[in-house]
Design an enzyme around this catalytic site. Structure first.
Site, PDB file in Angstrom:
ATOM      1  CG  HIS A 279      10.023   1.380  11.603  1.00 40.23           C
ATOM      2  ND1 HIS A 279      10.166   0.014  11.457  1.00 40.23           N
ATOM      3  CD2 HIS A 279       9.809   1.597  12.913  1.00 40.23           C
ATOM      4  CE1 HIS A 279      10.058  -0.568  12.642  1.00 40.23           C
ATOM      5  NE2 HIS A 279       9.846   0.378  13.546  1.00 40.23           N
TER       6      HIS A 279
ATOM      7  CB  SER B 187      -0.980   0.002   1.182  1.00 46.19           C
ATOM      8  OG  SER B 187      -0.318   0.184   2.400  1.00 46.19           O
ATOM      9  CG  ASN B 188       3.571   2.743   2.955  1.00 42.84           C
ATOM     10  OD1 ASN B 188       3.328   3.935   3.149  1.00 42.84           O
ATOM     11  ND2 ASN B 188       3.416   1.815   3.885  1.00 42.84           N
TER      12      ASN B 188
ATOM     13  CG  MET C 222       8.329  -7.270   5.784  1.00 44.41           C
ATOM     14  SD  MET C 222       8.490  -5.741   6.752  1.00 44.41           S
ATOM     15  CE  MET C 222       7.811  -6.301   8.313  1.00 44.41           C
ATOM     16  NE  ARG C 223      15.495 -12.058   3.345  1.00 41.99           N
ATOM     17  CZ  ARG C 223      15.827 -13.155   4.022  1.00 41.99           C
ATOM     18  NH1 ARG C 223      14.959 -13.752   4.806  1.00 41.99           N
ATOM     19  NH2 ARG C 223      17.034 -13.636   3.917  1.00 41.99           N
TER      20      ARG C 223
HETATM   21  C1  GAR Z   1       3.817  -0.690   6.647  1.00 42.15           C
HETATM   22  O1  GAR Z   1       3.056  -0.391   7.776  1.00 42.15           O
HETATM   23  C2  GAR Z   1       5.279  -0.367   6.861  1.00 42.15           C
HETATM   24  O2  GAR Z   1       5.472   0.781   7.650  1.00 42.15           O
HETATM   25  C3  GAR Z   1       5.747  -1.595   7.586  1.00 42.15           C
HETATM   26  O3  GAR Z   1       5.104  -2.663   6.950  1.00 42.15           O
HETATM   27  C4  GAR Z   1       3.856  -2.201   6.405  1.00 42.15           C
HETATM   28  C5  GAR Z   1       3.838  -2.548   4.945  1.00 42.15           C
HETATM   29  O4  GAR Z   1       2.579  -2.274   4.402  1.00 42.15           O
HETATM   30  N1  GAR Z   1       7.169  -1.724   7.512  1.00 42.15           N
HETATM   31  C6  GAR Z   1       7.914  -2.286   8.452  1.00 42.15           C
HETATM   32  O5  GAR Z   1       7.462  -2.777   9.463  1.00 42.15           O
HETATM   33  C7  GAR Z   1       9.408  -2.275   8.157  1.00 42.15           C
HETATM   34  N2  GAR Z   1      10.148  -2.671   9.300  1.00 42.15           N
HETATM   35  P1  GAR Z   1       2.410  -2.054   2.847  1.00 42.15           P
HETATM   36  O6  GAR Z   1       3.009  -3.284   2.163  1.00 42.15           O
HETATM   37  O7  GAR Z   1       0.939  -1.991   2.645  1.00 42.15           O
HETATM   38  O8  GAR Z   1       3.104  -0.786   2.467  1.00 42.15           O
END
Ligand code: GAR
Length: 193
Positions: free
Chosen positions: A110, A14-15, A91-92
């Site tokens: 984050h 989504s980001n 997430m790696r």
């Molecule tokens: C988001 O909330 C991002 O901030 C987090 O994972 C989610 C991904 O959502 N990232 C972390 O935790 C990194 N350590 P998305 O795939 O919908 O963007």
């Protein structure tokens, strides 16, 4: 010239989507040239393809070491002529060499008000700790996990009765707002490491 940006994802994306939407504006200083996932069926890949953006998959399990995996990613980034890398739910852990190579040119989002709550399960931990506020941070990536200097942060209240899910949703809306803004600052050279 628009900066050439690669987005690295592992899931929903989504980001990534927020960055792609922002970058579709004619006056945005960056263009998304590649979405690279370490998970073959990451949800975000479909959206990127729909938008006509090049996608690549490098599955870490197919590589003998973290370094070999990072080299494979680096080749794909080079092939796409990426100038900046935006981690969006990637997430790696990345090897120090890879991070150093992209020093000042790689950013991450984050879901906490760093330096608080590095790592995983940020919302659950914030609720359990009785925090009044939670939020998100876009930061430059440095070798230490979730440790680089912040570019932008957004803060939201933790409300009575919040669950991990309701808090995550409130923070996510802010993520989608600040990530495109932070990428703009980096692409314009207004935020530097
Ligand atoms: C988001 O909330 C991002 O901030 C987090 O994972 C989610 C991904 O959502 N990232 C972390 O935790 C990194 N350590 P998305 O795939 O919908 O963007």
């Amino acid at each position: 010239m628009k900066k050439r940006v690669a987005i690295l994802i592992s899931g929903r994306g989504s980001n990534m989507r927020a960055l792609i939407e922002a970058a579709s504006a004619p006056d945005y200083p960056a263009q998304i040239v590649l979405v690279l996932s370490n998970v073959a069926d990451a949800g975000g890949l479909a959206f990127a393809k729909e938008r006509g953006i090049a996608t690549e998959v490098a599955e870490h399990k197919n590589y003998a070491s973290r370094e070999a995996f990072d080299r494979a990613m680096d080749e794909k980034l080079a092939a796409a002529k990426a100038e900046l890398v935006a981690l969006a739910g990637f997430m790696r852990l990345l090897s120090t060499d890879f991070v150093e190579q992209w020093r000042g040119r790689m950013i991450n989002i984050h879901p906490s008000l760093l330096p608080a709550y590095k790592g995983l399960h940020t919302h659950r931990r914030a609720i359990e700790a009785g925090e009044a506020f939670a939020g998100c941070t876009v930061h430059f990536v440095t070798p230490e996990l979730d440790d680089g200097p912040a570019i932008l942060q957004a803060k939201v209240p933790v409300l009575p009765g919040d669950t991990e899910e309701t808090l995550a949703a409130r923070v996510l809306a802010e993520e989608h707002r600040i990530y495109p803004e932070a990428l703009r600052l980096v692409a314009e050279g207004k935020a530097t490491l």
